[in-house]
Structure formats: C-alpha cells, structure tokens
Design an enzyme around this catalytic site. Structure first.
Site, PDB file in Angstrom:
ATOM      1  N   SER A  93     -15.952   4.531   6.945  1.00 38.86           N
ATOM      2  CA  SER A  93     -16.481   3.420   7.740  1.00 38.86           C
ATOM      3  C   SER A  93     -16.429   2.142   6.912  1.00 38.86           C
ATOM      4  CB  SER A  93     -17.930   3.711   8.145  1.00 38.86           C
ATOM      5  OG  SER A  93     -18.571   2.555   8.662  1.00 38.86           O
ATOM      6  N   TYR A 113     -26.596   5.635   6.068  1.00 38.32           N
ATOM      7  CA  TYR A 113     -25.206   5.809   6.492  1.00 38.32           C
ATOM      8  C   TYR A 113     -24.247   5.286   5.414  1.00 38.32           C
ATOM      9  CZ  TYR A 113     -21.195   5.783   9.710  1.00 38.32           C
ATOM     10  OH  TYR A 113     -19.982   6.014  10.319  1.00 38.32           O
TER      11      TYR A 113
END
Length: 334
Positions: A168, A181
C-alpha cells in the site's frame, strides 16, 4: 571515423531500448503453469483469480470461507483449472493443508507464482488502538505473507517464478488514523525487499504492488461509526479527544474514501504484469495521475519537509485547534 562513433553509439542505444521494450512486453505462456493467490473471497484476489483462469493458468484460489458467496462465485464463473483452497494465512495448519493440495495438483511446469494478497484494514489513531489491534493487523498483513512465502518458496524457486506482495502507499506515506496498517505494510515491504535480494540468485523475481485509495473498489475498509470509536475509549481519552473531534475524524476518513478509485482494473493490470511479464517491475505505484508526482517523491523528502506537508491539510489544522482545548465535562461525554 570519429563521426561514425557517436552514430554507432546512438544506434546501439536505440537497439538496446527496443530489445528492452520487447522483453518487457513479452508475456509468459500460461499453459502448464500454476499460480497461488491468497485472499480470493473478494477484492483484488477475487478479480485476479478470474483473470488468470481466463488466461489459461491453473489457479489455486485461497479463500478464508470456501463455502462463502465469494468463493462460490469463483467456482461458478471459472473453469475447472481454478481450485478453491481453504486458507487462513494466520493458521499454519491451513497452509500445510493448502501446500499438500497444491503439490498434488500441480501442472507439468509447476507453481509459477505466489500472490500474497490476503489482508485486512482498519483505521484509528494510535491512542484509540490496543495492542491487540496492532497484533491482528500484523498477523494477517505481515506474518500471513511471511508464512505463505516460506511454505511455497521451494516450489516457486524450482520454477524460477515470481513472488508478488500487495502492499500500500501507506507503507511509506504516514498519516492520521493508519498507524497499525502502516506498520504492517512497511514491515511487509522490508520482508519483500530482503526476499528479492536473496531470490535473485535463484532467478526468482519479487514484485511489490502499492495501491493508493481503492477502498471503493474492494471491501477491505472496515466500516464503523464515530460512536463505535467513542465507546471504545476510556474516560481519560474521551476527555482529551472529545466527541466533537471523534465525529470530525470519522467524517474526514469517510469522505476521503469516497474519492478513490471505483474499480480495481489498475491493480489487476499491475498484478498481471508482475506475474506474466518477462521483466516485471520491483514496485508498482498505483495512484491517480494527479497524485503520481507527489507519491513518487514523498519517500525521499527530508523528515522535516515531509511532516510539514500535513500542516497544509485543513483536517490537521482543525485537529490542532480542537485537541486539549478546555471543554465542559458534561458535553465532553455526550
């Protein structure tokens, strides 16, 4: 004679570029090759499994719920070359059983690629999170990929194939609400980078996929309300942050998710390139054209300058003004 040298050099340069383009566009013959994909219940993994099946690969689609709607949809819409595996990447037992099934059903050219796609997401400021929140995130997004990679590397090494990791932009772009995250994805990229260096000696290529805002194109984002967050906080944190700021943060995050990509096509195209191209990229940064320059340079900015970028956001300005402000104790706990 002197004038011929630069002309020859230019021609050689053009020739080398043409060869490079040809090799990068050369696509692997799918016949006899297998690909394992984790996280195929929905989202990127689901779409990639269907695409690779249509291209003639034998696809082992790892699903958390083999009897669920996503897995059964794959069964109905795919050929007999696609096989559903029960695969929870946090369970060693599932991985060993999946490896056994893969080995028993390998086509003649073996396991060509493993796509580590399984992942979860959640958002919260660090002080709103517990150690369990971090552990759950890391166990799936980081250790899940490590478990899968270690289990299947011998098969991929034998075919001199590919290892693909879905990361990501939050692996390098740190911001509000994405602490856990970001930790899991930054760790994942460190693992993938180390693996790439080690596997180069065996002819195995390693690629990292870095999607931007694709929340609308997948169901990875965890839906929750400001009240869900508020009820999780203890009295001290309620006093510090206040309900007004929790509402603002929730609205900001929700509105941000609404402006992202609405389909997964750019990510699937990058995954296909990483699996099938003769010269896959080390990293695939997948953001909008408007964002590409910013996210390309952000990892190289000095920390002082990178941190200063956030001061340009109205959200950060409001946050600074609201937090630690004196509040009416009664209103603070509404």
């Amino acid at each position: 004679m002197v004038s011929i040298i630069p002309i020859t050099a230019i021609l050689l340069f053009i020739y080398s570029k043409l060869i490079s383009i040809y090799r990068s566009n050369h696509v692997l013959d799918s016949c006899g090759h297998a690909v394992l994909i984790t996280g195929c219940d929905s989202g990127f993994g689901h779409h990639l499994a269907r695409c690779l099946d249509q291209k003639g690969f034998v696809v082992f689609a790892g699903c958390l719920s083999p009897g669920g709607a996503g897995a059964q949809s794959l069964v109905r819409q795919s050929s007999s070359n696609l096989k559903i595996l029960k695969l929870d990447v946090t369970r060693d037992e599932d991985l060993q059983q999946a490896k056994k099934m893969v080995q028993e059903n390998l086509p003649e050219k073996g396991l060509w690629a493993v796509v580590n796609n399984a992942g979860i997401s959640d958002w919260a400021e660090i002080e709103w999170s517990t150690i369990e929140d971090f552990q759950n995130m890391v166990d799936v997004n980081l250790f899940g990929s490590i478990r899968t990679s270690i289990a299947f590397l011998p098969l991929v090494r034998a075919s001199k194939g590919r290892m693909v990791f879905v990361s990501s932009i939050f692996s390098f772009f740190y911001c509000l609400n994405m602490g856990a995250y970001s930790v899991s994805k930054r760790g994942l990229e460190a693992f993938a980078d180390c693996l790439r260096v080690e596997m180069a000696s065996f002819g195995v290529k390693v690629s990292i996929i870095q999607p931007g805002n694709f929340g609308q194109a997948t169901n990875i984002l965890k839906r929750k309300t400001a009240l869900d967050i508020w009820n999780k906080l203890d009295d001290e944190k309620k006093r510090i942050f206040g309900r007004e700021y929790i509402d603002l943060a929730n609205d900001y995050f929700t509105s941000t998710c609404r402006v992202g990509f609405k389909d997964a096509d750019p990510v699937i195209a990058a995954m296909l390139h990483a699996v099938t191209s003769a010269r896959p990229k080390h990293r695939y940064l997948l953001v909008s054209t408007m964002e590409m320059f910013f996210f390309s340079i952000f990892p190289f900015l000095p920390t002082l300058l990178a941190d200063a970028v956030f001061s340009l956001s109205s959200m950060y300005t409001c946050r600074k003004e609201m937090l630690y402000a004196k509040r009416d104790p009664q209103n603070s706990y509404l």
